[in-house]
Design an enzyme around this catalytic site. Structure first.
Site, mmCIF file in Angstrom:
data_model
loop_
_atom_site.group_PDB
_atom_site.id
_atom_site.type_symbol
_atom_site.label_atom_id
_atom_site.label_comp_id
_atom_site.label_asym_id
_atom_site.label_seq_id
_atom_site.Cartn_x
_atom_site.Cartn_y
_atom_site.Cartn_z
ATOM 1 N N GLY A 168 -10.518 10.317 -1.907
ATOM 2 C CA GLY A 168 -9.708 9.866 -3.027
ATOM 3 C C GLY A 168 -10.143 8.561 -3.666
ATOM 4 O O GLY A 168 -11.326 8.347 -3.972
ATOM 5 N N ILE A 169 -9.179 7.670 -3.880
ATOM 6 C CA ILE A 169 -9.432 6.399 -4.544
ATOM 7 C C ILE A 169 -10.450 5.578 -3.764
ATOM 8 O O ILE A 169 -11.383 5.006 -4.337
ATOM 9 C CB ILE A 169 -8.116 5.613 -4.715
ATOM 10 C CG1 ILE A 169 -7.166 6.356 -5.667
ATOM 11 C CG2 ILE A 169 -8.392 4.200 -5.231
ATOM 12 C CD1 ILE A 169 -5.759 5.770 -5.721
ATOM 13 N N GLY A 170 -10.278 5.505 -2.454
ATOM 14 C CA GLY A 170 -11.186 4.713 -1.628
ATOM 15 C C GLY A 170 -12.619 5.189 -1.729
ATOM 16 O O GLY A 170 -13.551 4.370 -1.835
ATOM 17 N N ASP A 186 -17.145 4.739 9.561
ATOM 18 C CA ASP A 186 -16.758 4.952 10.948
ATOM 19 C C ASP A 186 -15.404 5.649 11.018
ATOM 20 O O ASP A 186 -14.713 5.802 10.008
ATOM 21 C CB ASP A 186 -16.686 3.598 11.668
ATOM 22 C CG ASP A 186 -16.902 3.706 13.167
ATOM 23 O OD1 ASP A 186 -16.906 4.837 13.684
ATOM 24 O OD2 ASP A 186 -17.050 2.659 13.813
ATOM 25 N N GLY A 228 -9.791 2.875 4.540
ATOM 26 C CA GLY A 228 -9.467 4.264 4.201
ATOM 27 C C GLY A 228 -10.286 4.775 3.034
ATOM 28 O O GLY A 228 -9.733 5.329 2.080
ATOM 29 N N LYS A 279 5.570 0.126 -0.479
ATOM 30 C CA LYS A 279 4.738 -0.327 -1.596
ATOM 31 C C LYS A 279 5.327 -1.569 -2.273
ATOM 32 O O LYS A 279 4.574 -2.423 -2.758
ATOM 33 C CB LYS A 279 4.539 0.813 -2.602
ATOM 34 C CG LYS A 279 3.584 1.896 -2.097
ATOM 35 C CD LYS A 279 2.187 1.318 -1.860
ATOM 36 C CE LYS A 279 1.181 2.320 -1.374
ATOM 37 N NZ LYS A 279 -0.177 1.757 -1.217
ATOM 38 N N TYR A 293 8.236 5.311 1.182
ATOM 39 C CA TYR A 293 7.004 5.036 0.441
ATOM 40 C C TYR A 293 7.233 3.903 -0.554
ATOM 41 O O TYR A 293 6.444 2.949 -0.619
ATOM 42 C CB TYR A 293 6.519 6.288 -0.289
ATOM 43 C CG TYR A 293 5.240 6.058 -1.064
ATOM 44 C CD1 TYR A 293 4.021 5.957 -0.407
ATOM 45 C CD2 TYR A 293 5.267 5.915 -2.457
ATOM 46 C CE1 TYR A 293 2.839 5.723 -1.115
ATOM 47 C CE2 TYR A 293 4.089 5.683 -3.161
ATOM 48 C CZ TYR A 293 2.891 5.588 -2.490
ATOM 49 O OH TYR A 293 1.725 5.348 -3.184
#
Length: 235
Positions: free
Chosen positions: A14-16, A57, A10, A156, A152
């Site tokens: 953002g973070i990725g 991809d 992912g 987590k 969520y």
């Protein structure tokens, strides 16, 4: 030096995305995926400017066939993996008593199952690396439930537990496993908020800490990385 490879799940936003760009700048080849074609193309453009080989991809991490297909493309292209970052996730606020079952299924499949399957697929390749690291992007919600966190928080907590199990299992293989627990980060999850940007972490800050964790001397592991905005959690 053998070409180093990082797989970020992912990683198109953002973070990725920040992690992909940071490690590409460090000389890594990058393999990542997303579902938004515009975000995919934007990341391809940014990585092309850096000049290291990459795969970006389309993949749906809730589908086992998609995971398998993407992973096979990754190892067929690069043959090995040095760093795995389990970043893919989804945040849908709500209370358990009010959520529908589809919300539970989506967040567990995305936030927990994808980490499990990508880790399991990657471990044989990480074992062959001279310096192998796994970073799982958990959350401060992994250690502190909050109102309206619902599934969520559950997902987590479970992802954090999975990370601890992997840490124990992979010690003998010299694979460092790190749980990354960021607080509120300014990504699409907070789109439309009226809070000032100062109340959020920047994705780049998390990428810098993961790079620091990777750059530790071999044989040392940073087990947990906890980051929060200076003003604390958003309640």
């Amino acid at each position: 030096m053998e070409n180093r490879v990082i797989l970020v799940t992912g990683g198109t936003k953002g973070i990725g995305k920040a992690i992909c760009l940071k490690f590409a700048q460090m000389g890594f080849s990058v393999a990542t995926f997303g579902r938004d074609i515009n975000a995919i193309n934007a990341l391809k453009s940014s990585l092309s400017e850096i000049g290291k080989p990459f795969i970006v991809d389309k993949c749906d991490a809730t589908k086992r066939k998609d995971i398998q297909r993407f992973f096979e493309t990754c190892v067929q292209t690069f043959s090995h993996i040095d760093v795995l970052v389990n970043n893919v996730g989804v945040f849908i606020p709500g209370k358990i008593q009010e959520e529908d079952d589809d919300t539970f299924t989506l967040m567990m499949e995305t936030n927990l199952n994808a980490t499990y399957y990508f880790s399991k697929l990657s471990i044989p390749y990480l074992k062959k690396s001279h310096k192998a690291c796994m970073f799982n992007i958990c959350s401060t919600a992994s250690i502190k439930p909050y109102n309206n966190g619902g599934t969520y928080c559950i997902s987590k907590y479970a992802q954090y537990g999975l990370t601890k199990v992997l840490r124990e299992e992979l010690k003998e293989d010299n694979i460092s496993v790190t749980a990354v627990l960021p607080g509120a980060t300014l990504t699409d999850s907070w789109a439309g908020t009226d809070l000032p940007s100062s109340r959020f972490l920047k994705p780049e800050s998390i990428a810098e800490m993961i790079a620091a964790g990777y750059n530790l001397p071999k044989g040392t592991v940073m087990e947990d990385i906890i980051l929060r905005p200076m003003e604390g959690d958003i309640e």
